[in-house]
Design an enzyme around this catalytic site. Structure first.
Site, PDB file in Angstrom:
ATOM      1  CB  CYS A   2    -123.516  65.595 -38.352  1.00 17.28           C
ATOM      2  SG  CYS A   2    -121.773  65.689 -37.843  1.00 17.28           S
ATOM      3  N   GLY A 378    -127.078  55.440 -19.873  1.00 20.13           N
ATOM      4  CA  GLY A 378    -127.361  54.024 -19.617  1.00 20.13           C
ATOM      5  C   GLY A 378    -128.562  53.487 -20.356  1.00 20.13           C
TER       6      GLY A 378
END
Length: 614
Positions: A2, A378
């Site tokens: 958010c 990653g």
């Protein structure tokens, strides 16, 4: 994920400032496209934009709890991965829950444990809680700084937000930079000194820190930092522990009520996460995993291997797609798209950034968002496990400065003589480097190579990694995509931090202990493939375009960049072979073309934000 913002103002009636709060909140709409909420109760105003990931039907923010005469209100950005365990413990302590979202768990945790609740959290987060009983706002940021949190304190007004753009809407926060801010832009950038907001009236709460603001002022505390302790496990035990931690982390981060995908480059880090995700989906009956990769038109024709980028990714991506059976999405961009997105990526970051490395990631995330809301990346494995070339090259280990910025004299020479005399860029860089070195938690009795590599690891985790996390957060959240980063789990980072370099490089390879931990998870050829970073365009048309744009700026008398730089020096570089070579400018990916693009980003930033220089 958010966007959060708000302000505390002890004097005056905030009810008359609802439009200001709405404007601040609206700037974060890309971070939270699904819902919006505001809350005002003197002296506090909170705003929130929501991206629904867990319990989409509930969990609206700001979330409020009224206990007798005390009001607790929270705005929160992030994911708490151990929310189920915390919820169970809180229920045993008498707490009742109305939703399935982690926001409620976090708020109840604060009500139960106060500021000490952060010690119990496993996740990525930035949040603020208004506590009417204590008449204070409490802010916290996750341990590695995956989620951003900026603030400004001006007399009796305290302003905060997920991004600078939210704060800059408030009249107490000015879009201005001083000598220190210019030094951040021109000698540190696109990195930032931890805690620095670049804008002179703004700071960023550092990772692993909390901030309390009450009528007595601001109080900042460290709740987590790396600790140096002797590593007792042997190589086999270490590999097993790394594997266990990574498995637990990935499984926690795959939990979501909306589609989850993985970013797949064909390298060790992303391939491992994709393989673990596929295995988890098979065991839990969740079907096929979607994977995404990014590349550029004609990159196969123009790619040239070098120390930082030893091989092309496409064949290895296909290798893993065939191995894992994922539903793969090949995303490809051409030069005009990447160039056009440069300005947008600057606005998304609120600062000049990593040029086409930013703009291509922005475009990539925008494409992913069409099919997913959450992605696994990653990011950070190289900082944590020691994968970058500068961990392994003596010239970079002994450079006496940040190894991803080993050409400070050249960078300083780009500035006008007046600006160089004012901001003293090389002195500033040396001070920031000495400051970082001075923070390293030493291990008693550790000397020589082991001590040197501990310093290098610290620099990467606390100075380089935040740059990439900042980039990943802004570019992904700029299109409403949540990206999770399992290699940033604080338990994993703390454990690996103390693994001796001799074990980290097991087998004589960079990230050797990670490779050993993943034996059987990946095919051997992928497992032992040489590291390759995030792909950048190698098309000479990109250099031609950004160089042309930079030179046009030098001929534009209205450019605010002109009074800051040495225009002739830039022209000389543009006319030299260095412009197209691997000019060492920043990190693995930013060289000659990115230098020109960065200068155009600085110009765009100065114009668009009407930045005052004081």
């Amino acid at each position: 994920m958010c966007g959060i913002t708000g302000f505390i103002q002890w004097n005056g009636d905030l009810m008359h400032q609802s439009e200001l709060l709405l404007n601040m909140t609206q700037t974060l709409s890309n971070r939270g496209p699904d819902a919006a909420g505001t809350w005002i109760s003197n002296p506090c105003a909170f705003g929130h934009r929501r991206l629904s990931v867990m319990d989409p039907e509930n969990g609206a923010q700001p979330m409020i709890r009224q206990l007798e005469d005390i009001t607790y209100t929270i705005v929160y950005n992030g994911e708490i991965y151990n929310a189920p365990e915390l919820k169970k413990e809180l229920q045993q302590r008498g707490h009742f829950f109305r939703t399935q979202c982690d926001t409620e768990v976090l708020l109840e945790a604060y009500i139960e444990w106060g500021p000490e609740c952060v010690d119990r959290l496993n996740g990525i987060f930035a949040f603020a809680v208004w506590d009417s009983g204590r008449q204070q706002v409490f802010l916290a940021r996750d341990r590695l700084g995956v989620k951003p949190l900026f603030y400004s304190h001006n007399e009796d007004v305290f302003v905060f937000g997920s991004e600078p753009k939210a704060l800059l809407q408030h009249p107490a926060v000015e879009a201005a930079v001083d000598a220190e801010g210019l030094a951040e832009i021109f000698i540190i950038g696109p990195a930032r000194t931890p805690g620095h907001g670049v804008y002179s009236s703004m700071k960023e709460l550092r990772p692993g820190h909390t901030l309390t603001y009450d009528r007595d002022g601001m109080h900042i505390q460290t709740y987590w930092k790396l600790e140096s302790i002797a590593h007792e496990d042997d190589t086999e035990q270490t590999a097993l522990k790394v594997r266990e931690l990574l498995l637990d982390t990935v499984e926690r981060q795959l939990i979501s009520d909306v589609p989850v995908c993985t970013l797949l480059s064909g390298g060790l880090d992303s391939s491992a996460l994709s393989a673990l995700a596929v295995d988890y989906y098979k065991r839990t009956g969740q079907g096929q995993v979607d994977t995404y990769s990014v590349d550029y038109v004609d990159n196969d024709k123009h790619f040239k291997a070098h120390a930082f980028q030893p091989g092309a990714d496409a064949p290895w991506i296909q290798r893993m797609v065939d191995e894992l059976g994922t539903h793969h999405h090949w995303i490809e961009f051409d030069t005009p798209e990447v160039v056009e997105a440069l300005n947008n990526s600057t606005l998304t970051r609120d600062l000049p950034g990593m040029a086409d490395v930013d703009s291509s990631l922005y475009l990539f995330c925008r494409e992913i968002k069409k099919g997913a809301t959450v992605a696994i990346s990653g990011e950070a494995a190289d900082e944590v496990f020691g994968g970058y070339p500068w961990f392994h090259r003596e010239d970079m280990l002994n450079s006496g400065t940040f190894p991803w910025a080993v050409a400070p004299d050249m960078r300083a020479s780009l500035l006008s003589p007046e600006v160089r005399d004012w901001i003293k860029p090389l002195e500033y860089l040396n001070d920031r480097y000495s400051e970082a070195i001075g923070e390293v938690p030493k291990l008693s009795g550790e000397t020589g190579k082991a001590a040197q590599m501990r310093v290098m690891s610290y620099l990467n985790i606390t100075r380089f990694m935040p740059t990439l996390l900042d980039r990943k957060d802004r570019m992904s959240m700029g299109v409403g995509l949540e990206v999770r980063v399992p290699y940033c789990d604080h338990r994993l980072v703390q454990y690996v931090w103390n693994i001796p370099w001799s074990i980290k490089t097991t087998g004589g390879r960079e990230k050797g202990i990670l490779r050993k931990a993943l034996e059987g998870v990946l095919p051997d050829d992928v497992l032992y493939r040489k590291k390759s970073p995030y792909p950048k365009t190698h098309n000479p048309s990109y250099l031609a375009v950004v160089k042309k744009q930079a030179l046009e700026l030098l001929d534009d008398s209205s450019s605010p960049l002109l009074k800051l730089i040495d225009a002739q020096k830039v022209r000389d570089i543009a006319a030299s072979p260095e412009a197209s070579s691997n000019l060492p400018w920043f990190g693995q990916l930013m060289s000659g073309p990115q230098l020109f693009a960065y200068l155009t980003q600085v110009d765009n930033w100065l114009r668009t934000y009407k930045v005052a220089i004081r």
